[in-house]
Structure formats: C-alpha cells, structure tokens
Scaffold this motif. Structure first.
Motif, short mmCIF file in Angstrom:
data_model
loop_
_atom_site.label_atom_id
_atom_site.label_comp_id
_atom_site.label_asym_id
_atom_site.label_seq_id
_atom_site.Cartn_x
_atom_site.Cartn_y
_atom_site.Cartn_z
N ILE A 202 17.02 37.96 0.90
CA ILE A 202 16.89 39.37 0.54
C ILE A 202 15.48 39.88 0.79
CG2 ILE A 202 16.35 38.89 -1.87
CD1 ILE A 202 18.00 41.36 -2.60
N PHE A 203 14.48 39.02 0.68
CA PHE A 203 13.10 39.44 0.93
C PHE A 203 12.88 39.73 2.41
CE2 PHE A 203 12.87 36.89 -2.96
CZ PHE A 203 12.28 37.81 -3.81
N LEU A 204 13.59 39.02 3.27
CA LEU A 204 13.51 39.30 4.70
C LEU A 204 14.06 40.70 5.00
CD1 LEU A 204 13.01 38.40 7.64
CD2 LEU A 204 15.31 37.40 7.60
N ASP A 205 15.20 41.04 4.41
CA ASP A 205 15.78 42.37 4.62
C ASP A 205 14.91 43.47 4.01
OD1 ASP A 205 17.78 41.18 5.96
OD2 ASP A 205 19.39 41.69 4.56
N LEU A 206 14.24 43.15 2.92
CA LEU A 206 13.37 44.14 2.29
C LEU A 206 12.23 44.57 3.21
CD1 LEU A 206 13.10 42.99 -1.44
CD2 LEU A 206 13.95 45.19 -0.60
N THR A 207 11.81 43.71 4.13
CA THR A 207 10.76 44.10 5.06
C THR A 207 11.21 45.26 5.95
OG1 THR A 207 11.45 42.44 6.68
CG2 THR A 207 9.79 41.78 5.06
N GLY A 208 12.49 45.30 6.29
CA GLY A 208 13.01 46.43 7.05
C GLY A 208 13.03 47.70 6.25
N LEU A 209 13.39 47.60 4.98
CA LEU A 209 13.39 48.78 4.12
C LEU A 209 11.97 49.32 3.93
CD1 LEU A 209 15.60 49.19 1.00
CD2 LEU A 209 13.23 49.89 0.88
N VAL A 210 11.00 48.42 3.73
CA VAL A 210 9.61 48.85 3.57
C VAL A 210 9.10 49.51 4.85
CG1 VAL A 210 7.25 48.01 3.24
CG2 VAL A 210 9.10 47.12 1.81
N ALA A 211 9.45 48.96 6.00
CA ALA A 211 9.00 49.52 7.28
C ALA A 211 9.58 50.91 7.50
CB ALA A 211 9.40 48.59 8.42
N ALA A 212 10.88 51.09 7.22
CA ALA A 212 11.50 52.40 7.40
C ALA A 212 10.93 53.42 6.43
CB ALA A 212 13.01 52.29 7.22
N HIS A 213 10.66 53.02 5.19
CA HIS A 213 10.09 53.96 4.23
C HIS A 213 8.66 54.33 4.60
CE1 HIS A 213 9.81 56.05 0.39
NE2 HIS A 213 8.61 55.52 0.25
#
Length: 293
Positions: A202-213
């Motif tokens: 889940i922390f790997l996927d969170l990097t995508g969310l942080v980048a998009a935000h």
C-alpha cells in the motif's frame, strides 16, 4: 415387401445445410470485426493507447511468454545511475511492468481507462499530459529511491491517473468498480483498499497518490486559491509547441478514396464493434469484375 426405413436423423440435413453456407460470409464477419477493432484503436487517445499497449507488450512478454526476465525491467537505482552499467531503460520499463497473473490484462486495462479519461478531458493538450506524466513519474521515482524502495510502478501510476481524474468529477457522481458502485471521490481510496486486501504494498501505491496530489496542488490549488504561479505551465507550453511543429512537419495522412459501386458488408445498420461503436471501415469494398470484362 419390406419398405426401406427412412433416416430421420437431422445430422445429414445439418451437414447438407451448412455445406451450402457461402464461405465469403465468414470472411466478411472477420473483416468487419477487424475493422471494428481498428476503428476503436484509431479513436483511442494516442498517449493512453501507447501506454496501455506498451504495458501489455512488456508484461505479456515477461510474465506469460517468459521471453525476457522481469529482472531486466524493474527499477534498481544502482544499475540505473551507475556509470559502469547505466541501464537507463529501467526508468521507463519499471512503469510498464504489471503485476503477475490477472494483472497482465487488468493493469493495462485500468491504465488505458484512467489515462484516456484524463487525456480526453483535463489533459487534452499533448503538452499538458506529457508534463503530467513526466512530473508524476519523477516524484514516484524519487519517493521510491529514498523512502519506499519499490521496483515496479505500474500500480502507482494507475492510482495517480485515477486520483487526478476523480479530483475534477462531480462529488455526486458514482463510478462502477468491479461489481459495486461507489461515489467517484472514493475511487482512489477503494483502489488502495483493494491493494491492501490482495496483499500488495500500500505504501508503494501511496507514492502515486502523493505524486498526483503534488501536481494538482502546483497547477490548480496553489494558483487558484493561493495566488501562486503555475510553474509547470511554461514546460507544458514548450512541449505543446514541439508537438505542433512535429505535426506540421509530418506528411499528410493518406485519404481513402471510395471506389465506385459500394457493396455493403454486414446488416442494415452496419456492424457493431467490441465497444458498441459502428464502423464504416469495411462498408465500401468496391465493385467486382470478372476477368476479361
């Protein structure tokens, strides 16, 4: 005198009936289906089509056909930034390698789905979408180099596209995710929950969310509500001008000139494609002539 028994089996009739089916009807169906698929591909946004196609090719050749070991596609910083090896292609292929199993098909599908939604609406300019991808992928790489240390980033990229798309959707809208319907704003978090349930990182996927935000903050929130400057607008305009100059320099596409005497293929309303779109690609095949006529 015994009367001969009649063969009441329907099999000879069926075989006899099918032997009279014109073979060219099957050819027409195949050609119509190929035209439908070609029309869908032509109508697809170019960047989303290229992303999904490259992901499918890389993942299928690695996970299914075993033509290339996945070790050559994943992100390993010491192999990317080492002057002795300098395997720069890993910066790209690490975003194109899907998960194993069903992910070989599902990851390219979701990548195309959310990339095409962004490309058609919010990132319609090629320059905007190109800068979005470069920025988001760079942030994902930086976070995984120094914090999370992930090796494949197809899933974070999908989540980044989904997050950016849902940020501009109506809060009352709803979206179908597999068999359930949810408010569209909850889509990125539901995707994170699915990753957690399936045992993913889940922390790997969170990097995508942080980048998009981060991209959303720099291009929309800060300029609109904070009075700041959109510093990514300049690079987007520069890339857009480059695309425009490349399109002007490219030769014009060939035009299909319909031949005389069209012959209709399929039903009255035309054939229906995989996604329900009618096609005109094979409806005019020209007039046939016999040799010597």
């Amino acid at each position: 005198m015994m009367q001969p028994k009649l063969n009441t089996s329907p099999l000879p009739f069926v075989v006899h009936y099918h032997s009279f089916i014109p073979r060219h009807h099957h050819h027409e169906r195949i050609l119509t289906t190929m035209a439908d698929i070609g029309q869908v591909l032509r109508d697809a946004p170019p960047v989303a089509r290229a992303l999904a196609g490259a992901t499918l090719i890389v993942s299928f050749s690695s996970h299914v056909l075993h033509l290339v070991n996945p070790i050559y596609f994943i992100y390993i910083p010491k192999m990317v930034f080492s002057m002795q090896r300098l395997q720069i292609w890993r910066l790209v292929t690490s975003f194109l390698l899907s998960s194993r199993g069903l992910g070989v098909l599902m990851d390219p599908f979701f990548l195309y789905k959310y990339a095409s939604d962004c490309e058609r609406v919010r990132l319609a300019r090629k320059g905007d979408f190109a800068v979005f991808l470069i920025f988001v992928c760079s942030v994902i790489l930086i976070l995984n180099t120094f914090v999370v240390q992930g090796m494949t980033f197809c899933s974070p990229l999908i989540l980044a596209l989904a997050y950016y798309w849902t940020a501009f959707e109506d809060s009352s809208g709803r979206v179908n995710f597999f068999i359930a319907t949810f408010p569209v704003k909850f889509l990125p978090w539901i995707m994170l929950l699915m990753t957690l349930v399936q045992g993913g990182d889940i922390f790997l996927d969170l990097t995508g969310l942080v980048a998009a935000h981060a991209y959303l903050f720099l291009t929309e929130i800060w300029p609109r509500y904070g009075g700041g400057t959109n510093y990514l607008r300049g690079p987007s305009d520069m890339v857009e001008r480059w695309f425009e100059s490349a399109e002007r320099a490219a030769p014009p596409p060939l035009r299909n000139v319909p031949a005389a005497g069209p012959v209709r293929v399929g039903g009255e309303g035309g054939a229906t494609g995989v996604f329900g779109r009618a096609t005109e690609g094979w409806r005019h095949r020209g007039q046939g002539h016999r040799l010597g006529s």
